[in-house]
Write a protein that holds these residues in place. Structure first.
Motif, PDB file in Angstrom:
ATOM      1  N   ILE A  44      73.203 -22.201 -16.648  1.00  0.00           N
ATOM      2  CA  ILE A  44      73.095 -20.885 -15.933  1.00  0.00           C
ATOM      3  C   ILE A  44      72.763 -21.617 -14.465  1.00  0.00           C
ATOM      4  CG2 ILE A  44      71.761 -18.843 -15.635  1.00  0.00           C
ATOM      5  CD1 ILE A  44      71.372 -18.953 -18.595  1.00  0.00           C
ATOM      6  N   THR A  45      73.627 -21.245 -13.752  1.00  0.00           N
ATOM      7  CA  THR A  45      73.361 -21.379 -12.179  1.00  0.00           C
ATOM      8  C   THR A  45      73.338 -20.033 -11.304  1.00  0.00           C
ATOM      9  OG1 THR A  45      75.653 -21.518 -11.808  1.00  0.00           O
ATOM     10  CG2 THR A  45      74.391 -23.584 -12.382  1.00  0.00           C
ATOM     11  N   LEU A  46      73.740 -19.008 -11.812  1.00  0.00           N
ATOM     12  CA  LEU A  46      73.817 -17.823 -11.307  1.00  0.00           C
ATOM     13  C   LEU A  46      73.129 -16.565 -12.055  1.00  0.00           C
ATOM     14  CD1 LEU A  46      74.501 -16.070  -8.682  1.00  0.00           C
ATOM     15  CD2 LEU A  46      76.562 -15.552  -9.921  1.00  0.00           C
ATOM     16  N   VAL A  47      72.129 -16.158 -11.480  1.00  0.00           N
ATOM     17  CA  VAL A  47      71.632 -14.514 -11.710  1.00  0.00           C
ATOM     18  C   VAL A  47      71.948 -13.539 -11.136  1.00  0.00           C
ATOM     19  CG1 VAL A  47      69.543 -13.279 -12.656  1.00  0.00           C
ATOM     20  CG2 VAL A  47      69.731 -15.686 -13.578  1.00  0.00           C
ATOM     21  N   PHE A  73      79.703  -4.149  -8.323  1.00  0.00           N
ATOM     22  CA  PHE A  73      79.539  -5.447  -7.800  1.00  0.00           C
ATOM     23  C   PHE A  73      79.612  -5.522  -6.295  1.00  0.00           C
ATOM     24  CE2 PHE A  73      81.249  -5.961 -12.178  1.00  0.00           C
ATOM     25  CZ  PHE A  73      80.242  -6.502 -12.758  1.00  0.00           C
ATOM     26  N   SER A  74      78.600  -6.147  -5.478  1.00  0.00           N
ATOM     27  CA  SER A  74      78.755  -6.382  -4.075  1.00  0.00           C
ATOM     28  C   SER A  74      79.910  -7.470  -3.982  1.00  0.00           C
ATOM     29  CB  SER A  74      77.663  -6.677  -3.497  1.00  0.00           C
ATOM     30  OG  SER A  74      77.065  -7.872  -4.146  1.00  0.00           O
ATOM     31  N   GLU A  75      80.229  -7.486  -2.678  1.00  0.00           N
ATOM     32  CA  GLU A  75      81.506  -8.601  -2.469  1.00  0.00           C
ATOM     33  C   GLU A  75      80.634  -9.963  -2.585  1.00  0.00           C
ATOM     34  OE1 GLU A  75      84.789  -8.290  -2.029  1.00  0.00           O
ATOM     35  OE2 GLU A  75      84.324  -5.928  -2.577  1.00  0.00           O
ATOM     36  N   GLN A  76      79.517 -10.121  -2.132  1.00  0.00           N
ATOM     37  CA  GLN A  76      78.780 -11.616  -2.306  1.00  0.00           C
ATOM     38  C   GLN A  76      78.617 -11.957  -3.691  1.00  0.00           C
ATOM     39  OE1 GLN A  76      76.203  -9.604   0.583  1.00  0.00           O
ATOM     40  NE2 GLN A  76      75.450 -11.533   0.852  1.00  0.00           N
ATOM     41  N   LEU A  77      78.172 -10.858  -4.711  1.00  0.00           N
ATOM     42  CA  LEU A  77      78.020 -11.163  -6.009  1.00  0.00           C
ATOM     43  C   LEU A  77      79.505 -11.474  -6.860  1.00  0.00           C
ATOM     44  CD1 LEU A  77      76.217 -11.621  -8.508  1.00  0.00           C
ATOM     45  CD2 LEU A  77      76.303  -8.886  -8.880  1.00  0.00           C
ATOM     46  N   LYS A  78      80.348 -10.556  -6.429  1.00  0.00           N
ATOM     47  CA  LYS A  78      81.532 -10.724  -6.961  1.00  0.00           C
ATOM     48  C   LYS A  78      82.314 -12.261  -6.585  1.00  0.00           C
ATOM     49  CE  LYS A  78      84.367  -7.082  -6.497  1.00  0.00           C
ATOM     50  NZ  LYS A  78      85.299  -6.153  -5.884  1.00  0.00           N
ATOM     51  N   GLN A  79      82.019 -12.638  -5.383  1.00  0.00           N
ATOM     52  CA  GLN A  79      82.407 -14.108  -5.170  1.00  0.00           C
ATOM     53  C   GLN A  79      81.804 -15.183  -5.831  1.00  0.00           C
ATOM     54  OE1 GLN A  79      82.668 -14.286  -0.976  1.00  0.00           O
ATOM     55  NE2 GLN A  79      82.869 -16.676  -0.880  1.00  0.00           N
ATOM     56  N   ALA A  80      80.374 -14.966  -5.893  1.00  0.00           N
ATOM     57  CA  ALA A  80      79.387 -15.869  -6.554  1.00  0.00           C
ATOM     58  C   ALA A  80      79.974 -16.008  -7.876  1.00  0.00           C
ATOM     59  CB  ALA A  80      77.975 -15.529  -6.360  1.00  0.00           C
ATOM     60  N   ILE A  81      80.327 -14.916  -8.645  1.00  0.00           N
ATOM     61  CA  ILE A  81      80.553 -14.829 -10.080  1.00  0.00           C
ATOM     62  C   ILE A  81      81.996 -15.802 -10.517  1.00  0.00           C
ATOM     63  CG2 ILE A  81      81.073 -13.559 -12.173  1.00  0.00           C
ATOM     64  CD1 ILE A  81      79.431 -11.348 -11.064  1.00  0.00           C
ATOM     65  N   GLN A  82      82.877 -15.353  -9.623  1.00  0.00           N
ATOM     66  CA  GLN A  82      84.016 -15.994  -9.507  1.00  0.00           C
ATOM     67  C   GLN A  82      84.028 -17.641  -9.313  1.00  0.00           C
ATOM     68  OE1 GLN A  82      87.184 -14.404 -10.467  1.00  0.00           O
ATOM     69  NE2 GLN A  82      87.703 -16.628 -10.770  1.00  0.00           N
ATOM     70  N   GLU A  83      83.105 -18.031  -8.397  1.00  0.00           N
ATOM     71  CA  GLU A  83      82.875 -19.661  -8.185  1.00  0.00           C
ATOM     72  C   GLU A  83      82.328 -20.057  -9.384  1.00  0.00           C
ATOM     73  OE1 GLU A  83      80.347 -19.937  -4.845  1.00  0.00           O
ATOM     74  OE2 GLU A  83      81.618 -19.253  -3.344  1.00  0.00           O
ATOM     75  N   ARG A  84      81.298 -19.340 -10.095  1.00  0.00           N
ATOM     76  CA  ARG A  84      80.442 -19.983 -11.239  1.00  0.00           C
ATOM     77  C   ARG A  84      81.756 -20.098 -12.435  1.00  0.00           C
ATOM     78  NH1 ARG A  84      77.561 -19.277  -7.467  1.00  0.00           N
ATOM     79  NH2 ARG A  84      75.444 -19.959  -7.422  1.00  0.00           N
ATOM     80  N   ILE A  85      82.643 -19.192 -12.555  1.00  0.00           N
ATOM     81  CA  ILE A  85      83.653 -19.076 -13.552  1.00  0.00           C
ATOM     82  C   ILE A  85      84.662 -20.392 -13.208  1.00  0.00           C
ATOM     83  CG2 ILE A  85      85.777 -17.979 -14.569  1.00  0.00           C
ATOM     84  CD1 ILE A  85      84.090 -15.261 -14.129  1.00  0.00           C
ATOM     85  N   ASP A  86      84.936 -20.454 -12.245  1.00  0.00           N
ATOM     86  CA  ASP A  86      85.942 -21.692 -11.727  1.00  0.00           C
ATOM     87  C   ASP A  86      85.214 -23.024 -11.956  1.00  0.00           C
ATOM     88  OD1 ASP A  86      87.686 -19.817 -10.820  1.00  0.00           O
ATOM     89  OD2 ASP A  86      87.221 -19.999  -8.833  1.00  0.00           O
ATOM     90  N   LYS A  87      83.826 -23.172 -11.898  1.00  0.00           N
ATOM     91  CA  LYS A  87      83.179 -24.446 -12.180  1.00  0.00           C
ATOM     92  C   LYS A  87      82.736 -24.778 -13.389  1.00  0.00           C
ATOM     93  CE  LYS A  87      80.918 -24.575  -7.244  1.00  0.00           C
ATOM     94  NZ  LYS A  87      79.856 -24.709  -7.006  1.00  0.00           N
ATOM     95  N   ASN A  88      83.154 -23.790 -14.411  1.00  0.00           N
ATOM     96  CA  ASN A  88      82.714 -23.739 -15.742  1.00  0.00           C
ATOM     97  C   ASN A  88      81.096 -23.706 -15.968  1.00  0.00           C
ATOM     98  OD1 ASN A  88      85.363 -23.880 -17.148  1.00  0.00           O
ATOM     99  ND2 ASN A  88      85.242 -26.056 -16.557  1.00  0.00           N
ATOM    100  N   GLU A  89      80.407 -23.020 -15.037  1.00  0.00           N
ATOM    101  CA  GLU A  89      79.211 -22.764 -15.050  1.00  0.00           C
ATOM    102  C   GLU A  89      79.099 -21.474 -15.810  1.00  0.00           C
ATOM    103  OE1 GLU A  89      77.859 -25.709 -11.466  1.00  0.00           O
ATOM    104  OE2 GLU A  89      77.824 -23.559 -11.067  1.00  0.00           O
ATOM    105  N   GLN A  90      77.666 -21.102 -15.969  1.00  0.00           N
ATOM    106  CA  GLN A  90      77.408 -19.672 -16.724  1.00  0.00           C
ATOM    107  C   GLN A  90      76.499 -18.729 -15.716  1.00  0.00           C
ATOM    108  OE1 GLN A  90      75.808 -21.764 -20.053  1.00  0.00           O
ATOM    109  NE2 GLN A  90      77.000 -20.336 -21.419  1.00  0.00           N
ATOM    110  N   VAL A  91      76.583 -17.378 -16.120  1.00  0.00           N
ATOM    111  CA  VAL A  91      76.097 -16.495 -15.255  1.00  0.00           C
ATOM    112  C   VAL A  91      75.287 -15.429 -16.195  1.00  0.00           C
ATOM    113  CG1 VAL A  91      76.551 -14.608 -13.632  1.00  0.00           C
ATOM    114  CG2 VAL A  91      78.134 -16.524 -13.739  1.00  0.00           C
ATOM    115  N   VAL A  92      74.187 -14.972 -15.791  1.00  0.00           N
ATOM    116  CA  VAL A  92      73.405 -13.889 -16.515  1.00  0.00           C
ATOM    117  C   VAL A  92      73.575 -12.752 -15.373  1.00  0.00           C
ATOM    118  CG1 VAL A  92      71.072 -13.131 -17.089  1.00  0.00           C
ATOM    119  CG2 VAL A  92      71.989 -15.558 -17.851  1.00  0.00           C
ATOM    120  N   LEU A  93      73.872 -11.750 -15.934  1.00  0.00           N
ATOM    121  CA  LEU A  93      73.913 -10.219 -15.347  1.00  0.00           C
ATOM    122  C   LEU A  93      73.020  -9.381 -16.007  1.00  0.00           C
ATOM    123  CD1 LEU A  93      77.790  -9.974 -14.553  1.00  0.00           C
ATOM    124  CD2 LEU A  93      75.989 -10.760 -12.976  1.00  0.00           C
ATOM    125  N   PHE A  94      71.984  -8.791 -15.314  1.00  0.00           N
ATOM    126  CA  PHE A  94      71.020  -7.868 -15.710  1.00  0.00           C
ATOM    127  C   PHE A  94      71.289  -6.474 -15.212  1.00  0.00           C
ATOM    128  CE2 PHE A  94      66.727  -6.152 -14.890  1.00  0.00           C
ATOM    129  CZ  PHE A  94      66.329  -6.076 -16.127  1.00  0.00           C
TER     130      PHE A  94
END
Length: 802
Positions: A622-625, A474-495
């Motif tokens: 889903i707001t982040l891929v 995980f790059s620092e940017q992706l790590k931060q973006a995933i944490q933001e989505r978790i905090d907002k109760n949004e969903q993430v797709v990781l490929f």
């Protein structure tokens, strides 16, 4: 009357039509398309009737023509169209006619042959032998072998007390259910009168009178509120009787689909719908390319067009590339058309698949939704064929018999005079080039239906992350973006397009990498069972604690697969709940739907998976891929690697921001300058198409040239080389100087399952004699395979070059 029969022997030597007499007592039921049991040499086998005539198809003496033994079907399993299609496939794809016919049928109806001993003279058989046989006087050869009495039985065969025979059965098991009916009587009025004070029993009787022309399930009566005790009393008094009836297996019987109505179309959708509908109403065999960005509403156009097809009294086929896409597509089609829909894909049991197929054959379903093989659905009035995500390589059957669903669809559309719709956000270059030349009619959907902007796509250069000392996935940017989505109760797709835990294991002292002993490929580490597996032949061995070469302790897993990423997610994000979708987690029946339903109900906030999650998923939260490594397909030895990379990244990026919430995509790569990746960030298909076409033209690849790939394999490398040279010499004699013959050379995977593999690649534009040469080679090497297992595979228009 004479039946022309194709027999169930997958051999070139008997790949022709045989004549059989139709006995007068079964003339009425022998029809084109039925399966029959026929004598062939000294045995009985299954065959397909492909024609009925009054004359023999050859000059054979009529006295030598044998008769059909029995008919196996009440209704023809194959339509006249599918029989005609099998003839075309046999010529165009160089496949045996019986192989083309059998691939059109569900596996449950394929013949099952059993050798048996049958009692001929019971009085002269010893009791200890006679007791081994069943009531019909039959003992299977397998049972005789297990009891070690084959030698004894052969003696009784010679003396005439037993005969040897073959039973031609099928692999189909039927599902039975308990039903209730009124016992036959001429006293029904008296019985009704006698029950006037017993309301509950009278209600049951009236219900059964109302449904007297159908099988009423005991289960249905209970669901209607009738009590078990009232039913049993009527059975005891011999008013009703219970019986078993065959019922169709419905994989969706316990599901409730809320009725869905037509949605209003945008101007672009309306234009596309009008064009396709005009072709439907005008019975035109036009092929459309529906090129719409992800989320542009292609499925709604499919649904509304199919509705018009059904109103016209015709049927429709829709193909999806993978089982993973089927659940959501099935939901939408069942919600719109209910029981009119039959579902055909490999995730169903044999029985379920057969029952769904039978619904189509019997005219009880008008819409088929399924994967590649459902292109053969036995509809007799096809009005529309749709291939969704038409660019997908899964539409090409990679093992024998090889065919592409798109070619079959176009053949069937010409037969039925109906349109074909090829839908995709990222069409294959061959399809787009044909649309440019007006071979296909081009329809475009450039915007999402809700005017939602396409997600912002950001490229992350992982080389810079390495320089900063970040060695995680995980790059620092992706790590931060995933944490933001978790905090907002949004969903993430990781490929990540690599399953398993680690792609290979490496000794850091001597550089040893454990290889598969049967294939020229490194073993993949799977943590679940702590073993190393080959994904080609299935070989596995325990994970070594010490290096097998130098006995060093410094042997480590290298590369990253989905299993390892899942571990890293849990160790990095405290509130993470992960659903992992790959081959390992979706092998059980219904697993795809179960996992996607769980994600849709927000039981998890991260969906991690391989390419099966890249397409068709439509979840509003889903707001982040995140694409963990965009380069996995770029470096494959395949001229389509850039195209596949662009398609896959565009598809997976399209999962984000499909509804009201804004979407964001982060693509991690070590090749940020590559045009296939850069054009994804701009969402610019045309730019990618123009660049890729230049490379295709220079390299003389499709769509500028057609391809045929010949792969020769055997355990003995010398024999492979000799055969490859022979094949090359034959091709040279039949191909003009305008074409190119590359090879023979080792295949990219030069050994699989201990078989050495060489390939020859032919590039051509028009070669009338090439098919003759290929037919000769196919026949010649079939003989070689029978004698010595020397194999030649001929792949016309190949999708995979490995």
């Amino acid at each position: 009357m004479i039946a022309n029969v194709v027999v169930d022997i997958p051999s070139k030597n008997v790949d022709k039509i045989f004549d059989y007499k139709i006995p007068p007592d079964i003339e009425e039921i022998v029809k084109v398309g039925v399966r029959v049991e026929v004598p062939f040499g000294s045995r009985k086998i299954q065959g397909f009737v492909i024609n009925i005539s009054e004359q023999l198809s050859s000059d054979i003496d009529m006295s030598k023509v044998k008769s059909i033994i029995r008919v196996k079907d009440f209704k023809p399993e194959l339509t006249p169209e599918l029989i005609k299609l099998s003839e075309w496939m046999a010529n165009f794809h160089l496949v045996k006619r019986i192989s083309a016919l059998e691939i059109m049928l569900p596996s449950a109806v394929k013949a099952k042959y059993q050798k048996i001993y049958q009692v001929n003279d019971p009085e002269n058989l010893p009791a200890h032998i006679l007791n081994r046989f069943n009531k019909e006087g039959i003992l299977t050869f397998d049972q005789a072998q297990q009891s070690e009495i084959v030698t004894d039985l052969e003696g009784y065969v010679k003396s005439g007390q037993l005969v040897k025979d073959t039973i031609v059965g099928q692999q189909l098991t039927k599902k039975y259910a308990t039903c209730i009916r009124i016992m036959p009587t001429d006293r029904l009025d008296e019985i009704i009168e006698s029950l006037h004070k017993k309301e509950k029993q009278l209600d049951i009787l009236n219900y059964l009178i109302e449904h007297r022309n159908e099988d009423v399930l005991l289960k249905t009566l209970k669901e209607e509120g009738f009590s078990n005790s009232s039913i049993n009393t009527l059975v005891k008094n011999q008013v009703l009787e219970k019986y078993n009836s065959v019922v169709a297996r419905d994989p969706y019987e316990n599901r409730i689909f809320e009725k869905e109505h037509n949605k209003s179309l945008t101007n672009d959708q309306q234009h596309a719908f009008t064009q396709i509908n005009e072709a439907v109403q005008g019975n035109e065999s036009t092929t459309f390319l529906l090129h719409g960005v992800t989320g542009s509403g292609k499925t709604e156009i499919y649904l509304q067009t199919i509705e018009n097809v059904l109103e016209k009294g015709e049927q429709a086929i829709i193909l999806v590339p993978e089982i993973a896409l089927t659940p959501q597509m099935v939901n939408r089609f069942k919600a719109r058309f209910g029981d009119e829909v039959a579902v055909l894909h490999s995730g169903l049991s044999k029985g379920e698949k057969y029952d769904e197929w039978q619904k189509i054959r019997d005219g009880k379903a008008s819409v088929s939704v399924g994967a590649r093989s459902s292109i053969f659905a036995p509809f007799e009035k096809l009005g529309l064929i749709i291939i969704d995500e038409e660019h997908e390589s899964t539409y090409k059957q990679e093992d024998y018999p090889r065919y592409h669903a798109r070619e079959i669809a176009i053949w069937r559309s010409e037969y039925h005079q109906c349109p074909v719709v090829l839908g995709s956000a990222t069409p294959s270059l061959e399809t787009f080039a044909r649309a440019e030349k007006n071979v296909y009619q081009y329809l475009e959907l450039p915007e999402r239906v809700n005017k939602q902007k396409m997600p912002e796509i950001e490229l992350i250069d992982m080389r810079e992350e390495l320089k900063e000392g970040n060695r995680s996935m995980f790059s620092e940017q992706l790590k931060q973006a995933i944490q933001e989505r978790i905090d907002k109760n949004e969903q993430v797709v990781l490929f990540l397009n690599r399953r398993g835990h680690s792609s290979f294991v490496l000794c850091r002292d001597c550089g040893h990498v454990p290889q598969c002993p049967n294939c020229d490929i490194s073993l993949t580490y799977h943590k679940t069972h702590d073993d190393l597996k080959c994904h080609y032949c299935g070989y596995s061995e325990p994970m070594p604690q010490l290096c097998p070469s130098c006995e060093s302790e410094h042997i480590r897993q290298m590369g990253v697969g989905t299993q390892q990423v899942e571990e890293q997610i849990y160790s990095t994000f405290e509130q993470a709940k992960v659903i992992r979708m790959d081959v390992d987690t979706t092998s059980r029946k219904g697993a795809h739907e179960k996992l996607l339903t769980a994600f849709g109900e927000q039981e998890a906030n991260i969906l991690l998976g391989t390419q099966m999650i890249a397409k068709g998923l439509d979840f509003e939260n889903i707001t982040l891929v995140g694409v963990l490594n965009a380069d996995t397909m770029l470096n494959l030895p395949d001229f389509r690697s850039s195209e596949k990379t662009f398609q896959l990244l565009t598809q997976v990026a399209g999962r984000a921001g499909r509804h009201k919430k804004k979407g964001e995509v982060m693509i991690q790569t070590y090749n940020p300058e590559h045009y296939a990746i850069l054009d994804v960030t701009k969402n610019d298909y045309l730019s990618f198409y123009q660049k890729e076409m230049k490379f295709r033209q220079i390299g003389k690849y499709p769509p500028y040239y057609y391809l045929v790939n010949l792969t020769i394999s055997h355990f003995d490398k010398t024999k492979v080389l000799k055969a490859a040279k022979h094949a090359h010499d034959i091709l040279i004699q039949h191909v003009s100087s305008k074409s190119f013959i590359l090879g023979p050379s080792p295949s990219p995977l030069s050994r699989i399952n201990n078989q050495h593999r060489f390939q020859i690649l032919i590039k051509f534009k028009s070669e009338p004699d090439l098919l003759t040469a290929l037919q000769y080679l196919d026949d010649y090497y079939h003989e070689q395979y029978v004698k010595d297992k020397l194999s030649l595979e001929i792949d016309i228009n190949p999708q995979m070059m490995m």
